[in-house]
Structure formats: C-alpha cells, structure tokens
Design a protein around this motif. Sequence first.
Motif, short mmCIF file in Angstrom:
data_model
loop_
_atom_site.label_atom_id
_atom_site.label_comp_id
_atom_site.label_asym_id
_atom_site.label_seq_id
_atom_site.Cartn_x
_atom_site.Cartn_y
_atom_site.Cartn_z
N ASP A 230 0.80 -1.22 0.00
CA ASP A 230 0.00 0.00 0.00
C ASP A 230 0.84 1.28 0.00
N ALA A 231 2.14 1.14 -0.16
CA ALA A 231 3.02 2.31 -0.25
C ALA A 231 3.12 2.78 -1.69
N PRO A 232 3.38 4.06 -1.92
CA PRO A 232 3.55 4.56 -3.29
C PRO A 232 4.71 3.84 -3.98
N VAL A 233 4.58 3.62 -5.27
CA VAL A 233 5.62 2.89 -6.01
C VAL A 233 6.93 3.67 -6.02
N GLN A 234 6.88 4.99 -5.85
CA GLN A 234 8.11 5.78 -5.86
C GLN A 234 9.03 5.44 -4.69
N LYS A 235 8.49 4.74 -3.67
CA LYS A 235 9.32 4.30 -2.54
C LYS A 235 10.37 3.31 -3.02
N TYR A 236 10.02 2.49 -4.03
CA TYR A 236 10.93 1.47 -4.55
C TYR A 236 11.48 1.84 -5.93
N VAL A 237 10.80 2.75 -6.62
CA VAL A 237 11.24 3.20 -7.94
C VAL A 237 11.27 4.73 -7.93
N PRO A 238 12.30 5.33 -7.35
CA PRO A 238 12.33 6.80 -7.21
C PRO A 238 12.29 7.55 -8.54
N LYS A 239 12.80 6.94 -9.61
CA LYS A 239 12.85 7.63 -10.90
C LYS A 239 11.51 7.63 -11.64
N PHE A 240 10.55 6.86 -11.14
CA PHE A 240 9.24 6.86 -11.83
C PHE A 240 8.53 8.17 -11.53
N PRO A 241 8.09 8.92 -12.54
CA PRO A 241 7.52 10.25 -12.31
C PRO A 241 6.21 10.19 -11.54
N LYS A 242 5.96 11.22 -10.75
CA LYS A 242 4.67 11.33 -10.07
C LYS A 242 3.59 11.63 -11.10
N LYS A 243 2.44 10.99 -10.91
CA LYS A 243 1.38 11.07 -11.92
C LYS A 243 0.30 12.05 -11.51
N MET A 244 -0.30 12.63 -12.56
CA MET A 244 -1.39 13.59 -12.38
C MET A 244 -2.65 13.04 -13.06
N TYR A 245 -3.78 13.34 -12.44
CA TYR A 245 -5.06 13.00 -13.06
C TYR A 245 -6.04 14.14 -12.80
N GLU A 246 -6.53 14.73 -13.87
CA GLU A 246 -7.42 15.89 -13.79
C GLU A 246 -6.78 17.00 -12.95
N ALA A 247 -5.53 17.28 -13.30
CA ALA A 247 -4.76 18.38 -12.69
C ALA A 247 -4.49 18.19 -11.21
N LYS A 248 -4.63 16.96 -10.71
CA LYS A 248 -4.33 16.68 -9.32
C LYS A 248 -3.33 15.53 -9.24
N GLU A 249 -2.42 15.64 -8.29
CA GLU A 249 -1.44 14.58 -8.11
C GLU A 249 -2.09 13.37 -7.44
N VAL A 250 -1.81 12.20 -7.98
CA VAL A 250 -2.40 10.96 -7.45
C VAL A 250 -1.28 9.98 -7.10
N THR A 251 -1.64 8.99 -6.29
CA THR A 251 -0.68 8.00 -5.82
C THR A 251 -1.02 6.63 -6.40
N ILE A 252 -0.02 5.95 -6.91
CA ILE A 252 -0.17 4.58 -7.41
C ILE A 252 0.55 3.64 -6.44
N THR A 253 -0.15 2.62 -5.98
CA THR A 253 0.44 1.64 -5.06
C THR A 253 0.66 0.32 -5.79
N THR A 254 1.49 -0.53 -5.17
CA THR A 254 1.76 -1.84 -5.75
C THR A 254 0.52 -2.71 -5.76
N ARG A 255 -0.31 -2.62 -4.72
CA ARG A 255 -1.54 -3.41 -4.68
C ARG A 255 -2.46 -3.05 -5.85
N GLN A 256 -2.55 -1.76 -6.16
CA GLN A 256 -3.38 -1.34 -7.30
C GLN A 256 -2.83 -1.89 -8.62
N LEU A 257 -1.53 -1.91 -8.76
CA LEU A 257 -0.94 -2.46 -9.97
C LEU A 257 -1.19 -3.96 -10.09
#
Length: 613
Positions: A230-257
């Motif tokens: 349930d942690a953001p993927v950037q914790k393990y992949v720092p180079k992966f860019p932060k994502k935006m959806y409808e002009a808002k920053e969102v978080t992608i977790t490993t469970r969601q993937l």
Amino acid sequence: MFRRLFHPSACSQGFCMRNLASCVSRCNERGWFHLRKARCFRNYSHGSCYKGQKTFGSDEGTLQPWKNNSKRKWSKAAGFTVVGIGAFASCILAYCEAADNEEKNEEEKCTCHEEDNPLGKIESPNFDVIPKNNITNGIEKPVKNLTLEEAIHESVDLLYQTMEIAGIPGLSVGVTVDGCNVWSTGLGYADIENKLPCTKHTVMRIASISKPLTMMAVARLWEEGKIDLDAPVQKYVPKFPKKMYEAKEVTITTRQLLSHQGGIRHYKKKNGKKNSDVKNTLPKKQDESSEKEETKEVPDEKSSTSEEEKEVANPEHIELKNIKTSASNNEQNHSTVKRETTKKHEREGKKKRGKENEFDSKEYFIKEEFKDIESALKLFQDDDLFFKPGTGYLYTTHGWTLISAVVEGAAEKPFTEVMCKLFHDLGLNNTYLDQHRPIIFNRARYYIRNKHNRLINAPYVDNSYKWAGGGFLSTVGDLTKFGNAVLYSYQRKEDSKDLLLGILKASTVKEMWKPTEGTKMDWDQDGSYGLGWGVVEEKCKHGFCRACRHYVSHTGGAIGASSVLLILPSNDDLTENEVPPKGVVVAILCNMQNAGLNKVGLKIAKLFERVPS
C-alpha cells in the motif's frame, strides 16, 4: 427388394427410420415397415401416436391421427424423409408391390398401443441407478464417475475441436489430480516445416501466465517484510515520475498495480490511437535507421518556375489545367470520403464484435532488446492515466513492468535474477526467460495467420520490455508443478506440524485469490481479478440454473502463442489425515495466438474431477 428397401438401417435409401425402429418393431416382428398396412409411429413433435397412410400428392402426404380428431402434415420429426428422385420412384414401386400382396390386410390393427393409453405401455424407470445425493440445494452434481481412460478420451476430443476452430498447429496439455501427474501429451506440430510433433516436453511462450509467477516473487518479498503493497511505487522506484489525473497529483500503489487498478495503459494510449511512435522510446539502433526513411526529395526550383512561365504565356493552358485539377480534386475527395466511410464501418464492426485486436499494436512487435527495466519504463511512464488509481479497472501488461521495477527496488537485485532464483526454488527446470540467443531444447516455432487466413511463421519479437507481464517460456509439466505448489500452500493448515511448509503461507494465497472489488476477469465473465490471478467464486443464484465452481486461472496471449493455467480446488474440506494438494490443475500451451483456452481448460478439469482417486 421391398423388405430391404424399408429396413430401418437403410434410411439413406428411402425413409429415415432410425428413431422409429423400436415402435415399428411392435407392428412387425422383424422391425420392417409396410406402407400399405396400418402402422403406428411416434411423432416427436407432438408426443402422440398416429396410424395412417403415406400418400404422394399435392398434399405432400398427411397423417391420419389415431382417433381422427385432427389432420396434421408429416415432417422429419415424425420420421419421414424422402431422399432424391430415385428414392421417390423406389418408394412408388414398393408401394404397388405392397398393395398387391396385402390387400386383405389393409385395416390391420396396430398392436403398439392400448385403448386407454395411445402412447402405449410405459415402462417404469429404474430409480436405483440415480444417486440420491446428486442434487444439493438446487445445484446438480455429476451423476456418473468417469474412468481415467474416459476422461482422457473426452479431453482429446475437446482439444481437437479447439484446434480445428482456432486453427492451432500444435499444443501441449498437462493434467494433475491431487498433485499426481495423470495425463500429459502433445497434439499436432511444434515445428511444421520440420515435422516435429508437440510433446509434453515442448517449450513455448506462456505469455501472461508470467504474471502469476511474478506475483509469487512479490508475495515472498511481502511475507519477508521487504514490500509494502500500500506504499507509493516511488518508494521502490524513485525515478518513476509522479502522476497527475485531472490536474491533481495521485498515488499509485503496488496493490493497485497487482489488480490492474493503477490506471496505467495497456498497448493503447488514452487518446485512442495505437502506438505508432514507439520508435521514440526504443534503443538508438532503430532511430538511426528510421532517419533514412523520413528523408524526402526536394523539388527543383527551376522546373517549377518554368512551368509558371508557360502558364503565363498560354492562357488556354491555364484553363485546361484548372479543369483537370478540379476533376482530380473531385476524385480525391470521393476516394477520401470512401476511405473514411470504410474505416467508420470497420470501427463500428469492431465495436459490435467486441474490443479491438490488441495484436494490431506495434508494441507487440518490438524487436529491440531492452537491457534493463528502467529503459522499458520509458515506453509508458510519461503517458496519461486512464483513470484515478483505485477507481477503475484496465488490464495492463505495462503495469506489471512497473511491478518488476518495484521488485528490483525491494530485493536490491535485478528482476531477472530474482525470477531465476524463484524458478530454482520451485523446481521449474524447464522455465526460462524468453531470450533469442540461448539454445533451449524442445523450443517450439510460433505461427500466425495472414490476411488470407493462411498459416505463416510469426515474426521475430523481443519480449525483454515485459518480463514480468509476458516474457517467460515453460512447459506444461512445469506449469502444473507451479500450480500444485500454490494449491498446496493454499490448503495446508498453518498449525500443521507434520506437513512440509508451503512456499507461501495459506493466508497469503487467500489474499491473492480474493476477488478485488471493481475488477473483472477478461476470460470468464463470472469472475473477478485478485492479485495476479483471475478468480471465480462458488455461487449459484437460482436453483437448477447456472452454478459456478470456485477456481482460479490465468490465460496468456503473445505473438504466435496462447496459454492457460487453471487450478480447480477440491470442494471438500481436508480432514486431518488428508495431505494437500486436493484438486485438479490443468495447463495448456499452443503455438497460435488468439486461441481462447480457458473454457476448454475448465471443461477438462471438471472431467478429471469425476475420476475417483
């Protein structure tokens, strides 16, 4: 001649009598049919008994009901079919011969019925042959057990039907029951050109079955506390860019993937276009070669000016040229409209048939090798999300490439090393990375169909950009072994001291096989997606209607290959003395793409479930 012509076994000569033989035999001890005599036969359309005479006239034959209460036309359901002119003439000759020989017996009574029951004597069924417990709470259970030979015979028929429908050159199948390998074989050819048959040892692409294997690597790291799902993927992949959806920053977790809810695209971008700009993210070799294709010839300025001078000097030439130009423009406009209309009809046809063919995407045909996961992420990491993570479902292989990057970050090792170590621990000696250079014995050739539906060799592709989502090779023996390892972990009680430990904890497998809300199983509409597996729960909404068995599976589709791995756990709870695994595991691999194998895999599993252990 007469008796031979109308014998029930000679239905191709005159009248079709196979369904009526048992009833006609009561009228004639030899089981033959006499046209001119009174006769009785079963009308399967109405379930009543008739006596009458077949006549040839404008009425095309009528049936006189037994009590003459109505008149109905004869049909195939009543057992009559005239075949050809020759058969018709033979029937007339036989009719005349019967009339001369049996004038005295025209009104002979039918003996196949009784006065009180026009259907005749009905024998009472023997209820002793029906098991008493074949119905539970409105759910029907199989009545008869099968022998192993019967289950194999029916499975072979099912597989040949699938091969004929999908045009599969060759396939391998493996079945285990309660952990024991009971049947594994190959059908067709692994290599058509060299006439090499498929066997149980044939190595093929397993495509998306790579996802359950990758899921096991994630689950082991999860149990070791190295991954927080349930942690953001950037914790393990720092180079992966932060994502935006409808002009808002969102978080992608490993469970969601893991459940395809991260919003990452599959092989199609959000704007609806297939990825024709793949070469922008490929290694430099293709970029250099593409520059030559994009060069264009520059028109000669002198020739253009000379044409302008000619037009000024000759006004008639200008007028004639304008007429030709307008005509050519009309033709171009007409052809453009025609092409657009054709494309519109094609799109509408695809919508009617279902989703578009993902094999049309150019990303499927990437030939360049990706040296690491970081370079593979560049294919999609800057593309827009399809939805806010956790709010939708989109099956995506690229999402699993991001999962492989998470595994690398958590294990602090290259993903390929983590997976090769897992293959070793599982005992999968014939499971490999889908690489072109290594010599892999028993590797199959792959095939596709061209636009004329002719069989051709599949083009060369490199799957290094999607190891986790579809980049492994294996055999049916290794896949069933992997399935039994997961099933053993699922059924082993954690407090059991006499049994060996499973490769995963039972609670971990139950979490993997738990349906995720808002997901679906693309290859079975009754199921949902868990974590790396498709899951169908046991359910039956209405008595004597469709009942679903609990099972898990994953299918796969790659260039020139299709696959399925299906696990059907036993319905009965294990006793203290029983040793897991209890259930059926089926694996099927074939060297043709777009061959749906989940349905036939489930049928085969249910057949072998009826074989007593």
